[in-house]
Design an enzyme around this catalytic site. Structure first.
Site, PDB file in Angstrom:
ATOM      1  N   HIS A 133       0.845  -1.381   0.103  1.00 30.99           N
ATOM      2  CA  HIS A 133       0.008   0.041   0.061  1.00 30.99           C
ATOM      3  C   HIS A 133       0.719   1.223   0.033  1.00 30.99           C
ATOM      4  O   HIS A 133       0.584   2.046  -0.572  1.00 30.99           O
ATOM      5  CB  HIS A 133      -0.836   0.008   1.279  1.00 30.99           C
ATOM      6  CG  HIS A 133      -1.951  -0.947   1.219  1.00 30.99           C
ATOM      7  ND1 HIS A 133      -1.941  -1.852   2.590  1.00 30.99           N
ATOM      8  CD2 HIS A 133      -2.948  -1.528   0.577  1.00 30.99           C
ATOM      9  CE1 HIS A 133      -2.983  -2.600   2.334  1.00 30.99           C
ATOM     10  NE2 HIS A 133      -3.455  -2.573   1.051  1.00 30.99           N
ATOM     11  N   LYS A 144     -16.928  -7.670   7.173  1.00 28.32           N
ATOM     12  CA  LYS A 144     -15.158  -8.112   7.178  1.00 28.32           C
ATOM     13  C   LYS A 144     -14.782  -8.231   8.421  1.00 28.32           C
ATOM     14  O   LYS A 144     -14.702  -7.433   9.231  1.00 28.32           O
ATOM     15  CB  LYS A 144     -14.507  -6.715   6.205  1.00 28.32           C
ATOM     16  CG  LYS A 144     -13.198  -7.444   5.373  1.00 28.32           C
ATOM     17  CD  LYS A 144     -12.838  -6.418   4.460  1.00 28.32           C
ATOM     18  CE  LYS A 144     -11.993  -7.060   3.498  1.00 28.32           C
ATOM     19  NZ  LYS A 144     -11.329  -6.116   2.397  1.00 28.32           N
ATOM     20  N   ARG A 171      -2.069  -6.196  -8.096  1.00 29.03           N
ATOM     21  CA  ARG A 171      -0.924  -7.211  -7.774  1.00 29.03           C
ATOM     22  C   ARG A 171      -0.936  -8.283  -8.784  1.00 29.03           C
ATOM     23  O   ARG A 171       0.139  -8.866  -9.288  1.00 29.03           O
ATOM     24  CB  ARG A 171      -1.001  -7.852  -6.452  1.00 29.03           C
ATOM     25  CG  ARG A 171      -0.727  -6.943  -5.425  1.00 29.03           C
ATOM     26  CD  ARG A 171      -1.095  -7.532  -3.940  1.00 29.03           C
ATOM     27  NE  ARG A 171      -2.579  -7.277  -4.083  1.00 29.03           N
ATOM     28  CZ  ARG A 171      -3.505  -7.570  -2.935  1.00 29.03           C
ATOM     29  NH1 ARG A 171      -2.788  -7.828  -1.773  1.00 29.03           N
ATOM     30  NH2 ARG A 171      -4.678  -7.406  -2.865  1.00 29.03           N
ATOM     31  N   SER A 185      -2.747  -7.487   3.203  1.00 29.45           N
ATOM     32  CA  SER A 185      -2.936  -7.436   4.399  1.00 29.45           C
ATOM     33  C   SER A 185      -3.569  -8.973   5.093  1.00 29.45           C
ATOM     34  O   SER A 185      -3.299  -9.288   6.154  1.00 29.45           O
ATOM     35  CB  SER A 185      -4.220  -6.541   4.847  1.00 29.45           C
ATOM     36  OG  SER A 185      -3.882  -5.354   4.221  1.00 29.45           O
TER      37      SER A 185
HETATM   38  P1  ADP Z   1      -9.527  -4.096   0.747  1.00 30.04           P
HETATM   39  O1  ADP Z   1      -9.526  -4.591   2.078  1.00 30.04           O
HETATM   40  O2  ADP Z   1     -10.785  -3.516   0.394  1.00 30.04           O
HETATM   41  O3  ADP Z   1      -9.367  -5.426  -0.173  1.00 30.04           O
HETATM   42  P2  ADP Z   1      -6.898  -3.244   0.707  1.00 30.04           P
HETATM   43  O4  ADP Z   1      -6.939  -2.651   1.991  1.00 30.04           O
HETATM   44  O5  ADP Z   1      -6.368  -4.814   0.876  1.00 30.04           O
HETATM   45  O6  ADP Z   1      -8.390  -3.113   0.384  1.00 30.04           O
HETATM   46  O7  ADP Z   1      -6.160  -2.659  -0.591  1.00 30.04           O
HETATM   47  C1  ADP Z   1      -6.567  -1.301  -0.928  1.00 30.04           C
HETATM   48  C2  ADP Z   1      -6.181  -1.303  -2.399  1.00 30.04           C
HETATM   49  O8  ADP Z   1      -4.630  -1.567  -2.256  1.00 30.04           O
HETATM   50  C3  ADP Z   1      -6.499  -2.327  -3.335  1.00 30.04           C
HETATM   51  O9  ADP Z   1      -6.779  -1.581  -4.620  1.00 30.04           O
HETATM   52  C4  ADP Z   1      -5.543  -3.301  -3.479  1.00 30.04           C
HETATM   53  O10 ADP Z   1      -5.582  -4.134  -4.595  1.00 30.04           O
HETATM   54  C5  ADP Z   1      -4.236  -2.543  -3.319  1.00 30.04           C
HETATM   55  N1  ADP Z   1      -3.273  -3.456  -2.606  1.00 30.04           N
HETATM   56  C6  ADP Z   1      -3.248  -4.048  -1.653  1.00 30.04           C
HETATM   57  N2  ADP Z   1      -2.189  -4.656  -1.562  1.00 30.04           N
HETATM   58  C7  ADP Z   1      -1.188  -4.158  -2.525  1.00 30.04           C
HETATM   59  C8  ADP Z   1       0.249  -4.593  -2.851  1.00 30.04           C
HETATM   60  N3  ADP Z   1       1.004  -5.595  -2.088  1.00 30.04           N
HETATM   61  N4  ADP Z   1       0.759  -3.980  -3.827  1.00 30.04           N
HETATM   62  C9  ADP Z   1       0.093  -3.007  -4.705  1.00 30.04           C
HETATM   63  N5  ADP Z   1      -1.363  -2.739  -4.199  1.00 30.04           N
HETATM   64  C10 ADP Z   1      -1.974  -3.295  -3.218  1.00 30.04           C
END
Ligand code: ADP
Length: 153
Positions: free
Chosen positions: A24, A48, A97, A135
């Protein structure tokens, strides 16, 4: 909504950030030159399963970005595009990703475009070293008492 070319470019980076990972973080750093302001928006998703309570997550994110002038932190419930409209944001920042993310993100972007044509989704591809980090994976490791410092910010 102000569509003038010189209106501030405000993007919303929405997610659970439970926890915020280096993936992120990398997306945010790469997106900063593209926008005047980025709002890190923590979605309150009652369905969630969360690991860290919202207030602790918000406090951590506020600390993380306290000295980054162009990044704001907020929480929201409801539709992300409604949050965008309320904050004058014309861009939704997302990260991709892999192919699974791609399909998911494309569907979301299509739906968002249908309900809010004035908001553009901007996607950045994960750098290869961050592509496996999520996450969910971090939460899983924490559950089993493993070290996660390298994956989170
Ligand atoms: P959610 O919990 O709603 O799935 P996240 O908090 O995991 O969303 O992620 C928010 C955004 O960040 C999404 O667009 C997700 O694809 C992106 N994202 C999460 N992890 C990564 C990563 N390692 N590299 C690039 N983008 C990421």
């Amino acid at each position: 909504m102000d569509n003038k070319i010189d209106a501030p470019r405000i993007a919303v980076f929405a997610g659970s950030f439970d926890p915020m990972t280096v993936g992120h973080w990398n997306i945010l750093q790469r997106a900063l030159p593209l926008f005047d302001k980025i709002i890190v928006a923590v979605g309150i998703n009652t369905e969630k399963h969360c690991c860290q309570p919202l207030d602790e997550r918000m406090a951590h994110l506020n600390r993380l970005f306290s000295s980054t002038e162009r990044i704001e932190v907020a929480s929201y419930s409801g539709l992300t595009v409604d949050f965008c409209h309320e904050h004058g944001a014309r861009y939704l920042l997302r990260g991709v990703r892999n192919m699974a993310d791609f399909e998911y993100e494309r569907n979301i972007a299509d739906i968002n475009r249908t309900v809010a044509p004035d908001i553009e989704t901007v996607i950045l591809f994960a750098e290869p070293q961050y592509a496996a980090i999520s996450s969910t994976m971090v939460r899983e490791l924490m559950t089993f008492g493993k070290e996660v410092q390298d994956f989170i910010v």
